[in-house]
Design a protein around this motif. Structure first.
Motif, mmCIF file in Angstrom:
data_model
loop_
_atom_site.group_PDB
_atom_site.id
_atom_site.type_symbol
_atom_site.label_atom_id
_atom_site.label_comp_id
_atom_site.label_asym_id
_atom_site.label_seq_id
_atom_site.Cartn_x
_atom_site.Cartn_y
_atom_site.Cartn_z
ATOM 1 N N SER A 1 5.434 -20.300 13.183
ATOM 2 C CA SER A 1 6.629 -19.563 13.580
ATOM 3 C C SER A 1 6.576 -19.232 15.062
ATOM 4 O O SER A 1 5.595 -19.517 15.740
ATOM 5 C CB SER A 1 6.710 -18.282 12.736
ATOM 6 N N ALA A 2 7.638 -18.618 15.589
ATOM 7 C CA ALA A 2 7.685 -18.297 17.016
ATOM 8 C C ALA A 2 6.620 -17.279 17.386
ATOM 9 O O ALA A 2 6.079 -17.298 18.487
ATOM 10 C CB ALA A 2 9.072 -17.761 17.386
ATOM 11 N N PHE A 3 6.314 -16.379 16.458
ATOM 12 C CA PHE A 3 5.270 -15.370 16.686
ATOM 13 C C PHE A 3 4.846 -14.823 15.335
ATOM 14 O O PHE A 3 5.517 -15.060 14.326
ATOM 15 C CB PHE A 3 5.770 -14.236 17.603
ATOM 16 N N ALA A 4 3.723 -14.103 15.324
ATOM 17 C CA ALA A 4 3.240 -13.476 14.090
ATOM 18 C C ALA A 4 3.488 -11.977 14.161
ATOM 19 O O ALA A 4 3.501 -11.399 15.246
ATOM 20 C CB ALA A 4 1.752 -13.738 13.915
ATOM 21 N N THR A 5 3.717 -11.357 13.026
ATOM 22 C CA THR A 5 3.775 -9.899 12.973
ATOM 23 C C THR A 5 2.622 -9.412 12.106
ATOM 24 O O THR A 5 2.433 -9.872 10.981
ATOM 25 C CB THR A 5 5.110 -9.402 12.391
ATOM 26 N N TRP A 6 1.839 -8.496 12.685
ATOM 27 C CA TRP A 6 0.642 -7.971 12.004
ATOM 28 C C TRP A 6 0.780 -6.474 11.832
ATOM 29 O O TRP A 6 1.118 -5.763 12.778
ATOM 30 C CB TRP A 6 -0.617 -8.266 12.832
ATOM 31 N N THR A 7 0.497 -6.014 10.621
ATOM 32 C CA THR A 7 0.502 -4.588 10.311
ATOM 33 C C THR A 7 -0.940 -4.151 10.075
ATOM 34 O O THR A 7 -1.601 -4.688 9.178
ATOM 35 C CB THR A 7 1.371 -4.324 9.063
ATOM 36 N N LEU A 8 -1.417 -3.221 10.897
ATOM 37 C CA LEU A 8 -2.818 -2.786 10.798
ATOM 38 C C LEU A 8 -2.951 -1.638 9.794
ATOM 39 O O LEU A 8 -2.319 -0.590 9.953
ATOM 40 C CB LEU A 8 -3.340 -2.350 12.167
ATOM 41 N N VAL A 9 -3.788 -1.890 8.778
ATOM 42 C CA VAL A 9 -4.002 -0.910 7.713
ATOM 43 C C VAL A 9 -5.502 -0.647 7.610
ATOM 44 O O VAL A 9 -6.297 -1.593 7.599
ATOM 45 C CB VAL A 9 -3.495 -1.462 6.362
ATOM 46 N N THR A 10 -5.883 0.612 7.524
ATOM 47 C CA THR A 10 -7.299 0.944 7.348
ATOM 48 C C THR A 10 -7.826 0.257 6.098
ATOM 49 O O THR A 10 -7.233 0.362 5.033
ATOM 50 C CB THR A 10 -7.476 2.471 7.168
ATOM 51 N N LYS A 11 -8.954 -0.441 6.244
ATOM 52 C CA LYS A 11 -9.484 -1.221 5.113
ATOM 53 C C LYS A 11 -9.792 -0.328 3.905
ATOM 54 O O LYS A 11 -9.644 -0.753 2.768
ATOM 55 C CB LYS A 11 -10.741 -1.984 5.544
ATOM 56 N N ASP A 12 -10.176 0.910 4.165
ATOM 57 C CA ASP A 12 -10.490 1.843 3.066
ATOM 58 C C ASP A 12 -9.287 2.079 2.154
ATOM 59 O O ASP A 12 -9.450 2.474 1.007
ATOM 60 C CB ASP A 12 -10.919 3.206 3.625
ATOM 61 N N HIS A 13 -8.094 1.914 2.691
ATOM 62 C CA HIS A 13 -6.887 2.203 1.905
ATOM 63 C C HIS A 13 -6.171 0.947 1.443
ATOM 64 O O HIS A 13 -5.114 1.026 0.825
ATOM 65 C CB HIS A 13 -5.910 3.055 2.727
ATOM 66 N N PHE A 14 -6.727 -0.211 1.751
ATOM 67 C CA PHE A 14 -6.075 -1.472 1.415
ATOM 68 C C PHE A 14 -6.759 -2.085 0.198
ATOM 69 O O PHE A 14 -7.988 -2.139 0.132
ATOM 70 C CB PHE A 14 -6.177 -2.433 2.601
ATOM 71 N N HIS A 15 -5.983 -2.526 -0.790
ATOM 72 C CA HIS A 15 -6.553 -3.094 -2.015
ATOM 73 C C HIS A 15 -5.846 -4.380 -2.401
ATOM 74 O O HIS A 15 -4.618 -4.409 -2.486
ATOM 75 C CB HIS A 15 -6.400 -2.117 -3.193
ATOM 76 N N TRP A 16 -6.618 -5.432 -2.658
ATOM 77 C CA TRP A 16 -6.063 -6.603 -3.313
ATOM 78 C C TRP A 16 -5.885 -6.224 -4.785
ATOM 79 O O TRP A 16 -6.816 -5.686 -5.401
ATOM 80 C CB TRP A 16 -7.007 -7.794 -3.207
ATOM 81 N N THR A 17 -4.736 -6.467 -5.355
ATOM 82 C CA THR A 17 -4.512 -6.095 -6.761
ATOM 83 C C THR A 17 -4.463 -7.318 -7.665
ATOM 84 O O THR A 17 -4.469 -7.180 -8.882
ATOM 85 C CB THR A 17 -3.205 -5.295 -6.916
ATOM 86 N N ALA A 18 -4.398 -8.510 -7.083
ATOM 87 C CA ALA A 18 -4.444 -9.744 -7.881
ATOM 88 C C ALA A 18 -4.832 -10.903 -6.984
ATOM 89 O O ALA A 18 -4.533 -10.904 -5.787
ATOM 90 C CB ALA A 18 -3.082 -10.033 -8.516
ATOM 91 N N GLY A 19 -5.522 -11.872 -7.580
ATOM 92 C CA GLY A 19 -5.747 -13.151 -6.914
ATOM 93 C C GLY A 19 -6.707 -13.157 -5.747
ATOM 94 O O GLY A 19 -6.644 -14.061 -4.910
ATOM 95 N N GLU A 20 -7.625 -12.206 -5.685
ATOM 96 C CA GLU A 20 -8.528 -12.177 -4.530
ATOM 97 C C GLU A 20 -9.323 -13.485 -4.421
ATOM 98 O O GLU A 20 -9.652 -13.931 -3.319
ATOM 99 C CB GLU A 20 -9.459 -10.961 -4.631
ATOM 100 N N ASP A 21 -9.623 -14.105 -5.569
ATOM 101 C CA ASP A 21 -10.383 -15.369 -5.530
ATOM 102 C C ASP A 21 -9.514 -16.561 -5.093
ATOM 103 O O ASP A 21 -10.012 -17.666 -4.931
ATOM 104 C CB ASP A 21 -11.049 -15.653 -6.888
ATOM 105 N N GLU A 22 -8.223 -16.337 -4.909
ATOM 106 C CA GLU A 22 -7.328 -17.389 -4.395
ATOM 107 C C GLU A 22 -7.302 -17.403 -2.870
ATOM 108 O O GLU A 22 -6.671 -18.269 -2.269
ATOM 109 C CB GLU A 22 -5.887 -17.141 -4.867
ATOM 110 N N ILE A 23 -7.935 -16.414 -2.238
ATOM 111 C CA ILE A 23 -7.830 -16.282 -0.787
ATOM 112 C C ILE A 23 -8.844 -17.199 -0.102
ATOM 113 O O ILE A 23 -10.035 -17.135 -0.395
ATOM 114 C CB ILE A 23 -8.063 -14.824 -0.348
ATOM 115 N N ALA A 24 -8.366 -18.046 0.772
ATOM 116 C CA ALA A 24 -9.229 -18.888 1.600
ATOM 117 C C ALA A 24 -9.232 -18.318 3.015
ATOM 118 O O ALA A 24 -8.323 -17.579 3.392
ATOM 119 C CB ALA A 24 -8.720 -20.318 1.608
#
Ligand SMILES: [Zn+2]
Ligand SMILES: [Zn+2]
Length: 136
Positions: free
Chosen positions: A38-61
């Protein structure tokens, strides 16, 4: 307290967090352009302590796109999910476009405008930096 949630395109990978993000930025560097197509990326910074994968973590490459950064994407649909950098290890840099629920999100500034795609004109009035500003 706001609650945020999102997923990749195919829906196998899902996540949630329940804290206000530190910041959302647009990155115009060439690596973000290539990685997102894309023309640019948008990134949202979230403290890792408060971020949770709720499905499919083993699908992440992951792909190491620099000596300090790893980009994460869904193995099945290819959606860019986020990146991690040793320069800001406390934060998940989440791909903002994957959010389904984002009650209070705005782009705070544009980074790496010095490398911006020449065919894209920034249309908002948020601050612009040629590289990454010191106080993120
Ligand atoms: Zn997917
Ligand atoms: Zn970038």
């Amino acid at each position: 307290m706001s609650s945020y949630a999102g997923s990749c395109l195919c829906g196998r990978v899902r996540y949630e967090f329940d804290i206000e993000p530190k910041v959302t930025v647009a990155c115009h560097c060439s690596a973000c352009r290539k990685a997102t197509g894309s023309a640019f990326a948008t990134w949202t910074l979230v403290t890792k302590d408060h971020f949770h994968w709720t499905a499919g973590e083993d699908e992440i490459a992951e792909f190491s796109s620099s000596d300090h950064g790893r980009r994460m994407f869904c193995r099945t649909c290819g959606t860019t999910l986020g990146n991690l950098t040793t320069r800001r290890p406390a934060f998940m840099h989440l791909a903002s476009g994957t959010l389904d629920r984002a009650p209070a999100l705005t782009i705070k500034f544009h980074a790496y405008v010095g490398s911006k795609a020449p065919w894209y004109e920034i249309a908002d009035s948020s601050p612009r930096f040629d590289e990454l500003p010191d106080s993120k």
